[in-house]
Every structure is written in C-alpha cells, then in structure tokens.
Design a protein around this motif. Structure first.
Motif: not given
Length: 595
Positions: A372-378, A381, A384, A435, A594
């Motif tokens: 999975r990517p290290q940085e998640l988009s909104q 998230r 998840e 993502n 958010s």
C-alpha cells in the motif's frame, strides 16, 4: 457454567488440515496438495493431470462428514476430494486446485451435494476451469426425502446417497468411458436414490458448546447432516417403528421421491451419522430388509451398513434406497482402492504431499506493487476507516451471529464472517491500494475468497467482483457517491443472478436491497451524500430486522419451520446491516473531522 464439548483435538481451526495429514499417513495411495493453508485437497497418488487418460471424478464439500468425501478417493471411485472447513463449502481456489491437479484430456466430472454454497463454489470453479481449457461436467445430487417439496429455490438436500453416486461414476470412469457417458450414468444414479435421516442428538462443532435442542426423551425426524432442524421432533420410538416410518417416507407413492415401485430391485444403505454404535446400525439394517421385501415387494440386491457420510458426533442414522438393475450392480461391485469402500492399499508409499498446481496464465504481482502507498489521499483515509469499522463490527458480532444461526442454520455464520473480517484487517495492512477504491474492493474479495469459504464466502466474493467491475468501468478518477450507489446495485444484481434470491427471501439481500434503494433515492433527490449514506444504513438495519417475519426461500433456513424462524432474524442479513452501518458511521466521522 457452560463448557465446550470435549474433543480430542488441538486448535479447532486446524481440525481439517490435521485430519488430512492423518488420512494420507494411514492410506499410502492418497496425497494432499501442499502450499497454501486454505487449499485442502486429497487426491490419488497415482494420478497426475499431464498423464491421466481417463475422466477424473471429483467431489467434496464441508468437512465433518468423514469418511465422506476424502475416504472415497481411490482407483475406481473419486480421483480427488475437496475439503472445506467443518460444514462449510470449500472455496473456489481449492476446487480449482483439485481440478488442475488431476484433470487430463478426458475432462472431469464434479459431483456436488445440493447445498447453496456447494453449488455456487463448484459452479464458479467449473466456469473458471472451462475458461482455462478444461472439459468439465457437473451433477447435482439432491435425494433428501424428509421434507415435502417445494423448498423455495433450494431444493432437496444431498445426503448419504451421494456416496452411491460416487461409486457409480467412479466405476464408469475407471472403465474408460467418455465424460458425457460418465456424467449421464452419475445423473441417472442420482435420480434413482432417496434418503432420510433420524437422530437422537444434534452434532457438536469443534470448540463449541453442545446443543440441548433435543431433550432426553426426544428424537428428530429428517435432521440435516449439518444439524439443521428436521421435519418433526417426536418421542423416542423403537427402531422397528422408526425404520418403518423412514421407508414409508422414501417409498410413498404420494410424494414420488424416487421411481421405485413394487417388483423393483433395490440397494439399501444404512448409514451411521457418527455417534451411533455399529450394533444399532446392524439392528436397523436387519429390520429394514424384510420390511422392504414383505411390505413393499422389493428385491434387495445389496445391503451396505456402516459409516458412509457422518455428521461429526451426531447420534442417528440415515437410510438410502436406490433403484438397481444389473448395470448399477456392476458399477457398485466394480473393484476400487478407495479406503472406505472398502479399504484397499498395496503397500507402496509415495510422498504424502505434492505442491498445489499454479495455472500457467496466472500473473504474479511483485511485492512492491502489492504494498500500500505510504501517503493516503482523503479518499484513501475514508476508505480505510470504513473498512476498519465494518470488519471490527463483524468481529464483535461473532457470538450473536452464531447463536442466531444455531437456531435457523448450522451455527457457524459468526465464525465464518469472523474469519473474513480478520483476514481483511490483516491484508489491509500490506496489500490494499487504498487510494484506488476499485482495486481495494477487488483485494477485499480476494481476502474473503481465501479465508471465509462456505456460502457466505462465495456470495461476498460475488459482491466484491461485481462492485469492482462497476467501479473499474465507470469511476475513471475519484469515486463519487453515485459510483458507490451503482456499485452496490450491481453487486446485488450479481448475487441475485447466481444465488437466485431476491427481496423477501430472508437472506442478506433483505438488508442490502433496502440500503441500495434508499441510497439511490436520496442521492437522486439531491440529499447530502453523507446523510444519504446514513439513511441507507438505517434502511439496511430495518430490512434485516424485518426478516424475523419472513419465511426463508433460500439457503439452509428454507428447511426450518416458520415457528423457529419467527424467533430470530436472519443472521446473514444482520451481519450485512452491521458492517454497512458501521462503514456509514465511519465515513460520516471522517468527513466531520476533516471539515
């Protein structure tokens, strides 16, 4: 204090694997596929797909019915047996592995007991195998004579008479006949046999508490081999009376279950369900033969008495009657090395296990692409959080779902869903590309297919496959609420198409269909998407709770009386409402935090 039943086992989750290990050590003519823990396939040690020049005969289903099905693997009977978890249909990948391991150019015949999960899993595996170039035919066996037709869309259950079909098909295949002829003989045999069971106690699943549904002076007529409630609970009767009732039920001209009439020749099978002494089975057989001869005017050609298809430790027996002629007898009398019809070994001991065959067309993902990517988009998230919440709720509902399912099914709904939820949480840490919503849904389906098994596993896999296809085709960039609504609608259509159920059938769809309708309606009316999602979750819960008022028309609950059904909601619908509502709340919380 309530205790789990005493068993000579280790971890309840390992009983099927450890049974197979003991089986192949006992009978050198058998092997099992090794490589993935979810693949539990027993096969003939003398057969390989590349060299085998006869029709392969494959059967299987949930474990707990030993010696069925693995005990009938051997020359002259089954070529492979696919073992699911206890009372749970084997997953598609296991069935495919068995097909690939033993099927040569002559093709294979799948013999499937008539349960929804078995039909779905074996059916999907058959279609996949055909797409890979294999010749595959399927025969469904439904010979239960305990419950009057019709039984919704489900039909009659497959019981111990299936073993007779195994023998007929295996002998026909050993004789070198074509796939079409072997399938035709098996189908004909399946239409000539009827079975009914009786029990003094229900079975106990490994690691679970023994049910006290039957009191000390009661017996149940038509109890299912998974512990499903039968046709009636009555006072314990002498075996003479019980045998007469069972024979009358099978052979009654009013029900017309089997085409057997006075003057016909028949084969009799008296089958112990696991907890009945052989002495009592022999008494039942001794009473059945003269009754068949004198009261029904039938010639009894063969009598088979023993343990052929059990139900763990259930105290009871079933009687199967098959119409016979010389061709049937030739198949039944043909030699076989299958251990339990009868035991046959030649002393040679090849390796006990061989690797699971991998399809040549299967593409492999690198570890990097699976991570999975290290940085998640909104969006990532939110997805998840929704997955985390849905799986966590299912884990918390395990005992409640099992309790409900114990009254209207086989008592494992919560355990099956628990396996899927825990696999999803574990796989999400490593493999889900959060993502990418479509690919994440596809990976959820893969987790479920690997871990769950049974009817629930294949249905949820179908849900995910349909949703993935819809999202992949239409959500080119960010996935919108409208895309999710269409994906849910496509998923429901897929399950309804292959499973046959729809609204009002007392299934999980009675939660998902109201949710889908509410979501589509609210979005079309311009409702705020989060509010629409929450309102659709409320519709799911209302729909699930309303199942308590429905008569089941699909699945094992269709065998249960309306009086019992009216005491609990459908566990599958309650599970669906639970994870759907949890996901909706999680999405709402993410948006609020958010904003």
């Amino acid at each position: 204090m309530v205790y789990a039943a005493k068993k000579f086992i280790n971890n309840p989750n390992d009983v099927v694997t450890e049974f197979i290990e003991g089986l192949v050590e006992t009978y050198p003519g058998l092997q099992y596929l090794d490589g993935f823990p979810e693949v539990k396939v027993v096969l003939r040690a003398d057969v390989s797909a590349e060299k085998y020049d006869k029709v392969a005969v494959i059967s299987g289903g949930g474990s707990g019915h030993e010696p069925a099905h693995a005990g009938y693997v051997g020359e002259g009977m089954l070529t492979a047996a696919i073992c699911g978890d206890v009372f749970a249909s084997p997953p598609v990948d296991s069935i495919l592995a068995g097909i690939r391991a033993v099927t040569g150019r002559q093709g294979c015949l799948l013999i499937v007991k008539n349960y929804t999960g078995d039909r779905l899993n074996f059916g999907l595996a058959a279609e996949q195998a055909k797409s890979e170039g294999y010749k595959v035919e399927t025969v469904i066996v439904g010979e239960d004579c305990a419950l009057p037709p019709p039984r919704g869309i489900t039909g009659r259950r497959g019981l111990a008479g299936t073993v007779l079909v195994h023998k007929v098909a295996g002998a026909a295949a050993a004789a070198g006949l074509s796939l079409e002829i072997v399938a035709a003989e098996a189908k004909c045999a399946s239409e000539m046999v009827g079975t009914m069971g009786v029990a003094l106690s229900v079975c106990t699943l490994p690691g679970q508490v023994t049910s006290d549904r039957l009191g000390p002076e009661k017996m149940e007529l038509g109890l299912g081999i998974h512990g499903e409630p039968g046709a009636a609970v009555v006072d314990v009767q002498p075996v003479d009376v019980v045998v007469s009732h069972v024979l009358q039920q099978i052979l009654s001209p009013e029900t017309n279950y089997v085409p057997i009439t006075r003057g016909n020749r028949v084969v009799l099978m008296v089958n112990g369900l696991g907890g009945t002494p052989l002495m009592e089975l022999m008494i039942a057989a001794g009473k059945a033969v003269p009754k068949l001869q004198l009261e029904f005017g039938l010639a009894v050609d063969r009598v088979y008495t023993g343990f052929f298809m059990t139900s763990l430790d259930m105290a009871g027996f079933s009687i199967s009657i098959m119409k016979s002629d010389q061709s049937i007898l030739d198949r039944l009398d043909a030699p076989t090395k299958a251990p339990n019809w009868p035991v046959g070994t030649d002393g040679n001991r090849p390796p006990a296990k061989i690797p699971v065959p991998i399809p040549t067309s299967r593409s492999t993902k690198s570890a990097e692409s699976q991570s999975r990517p290290q940085e998640l988009s909104q969006q990532g998230r939110i997805l998840e959080a929704a997955i985390q919440a849905a799986a966590t709720v299912i884990i918390s509902l395990k005992d409640s779902l099992n309790e409900w399912d114990g009254k209207v099914g086989d008592g494992d709904c919560g355990s099956t869903m628990y396996r899927g939820a825990t696999a999803i949480l574990e796989d999400m840490k490593h493999y889900y590309p959060l993502n990418d919503a479509a690919e994440t849904v596809n990976e959820i389906g893969a987790s479920i297919r690997r871990a769950m098994g049974g009817t629930s596993g294949i249905i949820y896999n179908l849900l995910c496959k349909a949703a993935y296809a819809e999202l992949k085709a239409n959500a080119k960039s960010e996935v919108t609420p409208k895309h999710w609504s269409e994906a849910l609608k496509s998923s429901i259509a897929s399950v309804s198409k292959y499973g046959g159920a729809t609204a009002g059938y007392r299934t999980m769809l009675d939660a998902l269909i109201p949710a889908s309708q509410a979501l589509e309606e609210k979005l079309s009316a311009g409702e705020d998407p989060i509010s629409a999602f929450i309102l659709s979750a409320e519709a799911a819960t209302t729909g699930a709770e309303s199942t308590i008022q429905m008569q089941a028309q699909a699945g094992r609950s269709s065998y249960v009386s309306a009086e019992i059904l009216a005491t609990v909601p459908d566990p599958g619908a309650m599970a669906a409402a639970g994870w759907y509502s949890a996901a909706a709340r999680a999405v709402k919380e993410q948006y609020e935090s958010s904003s």
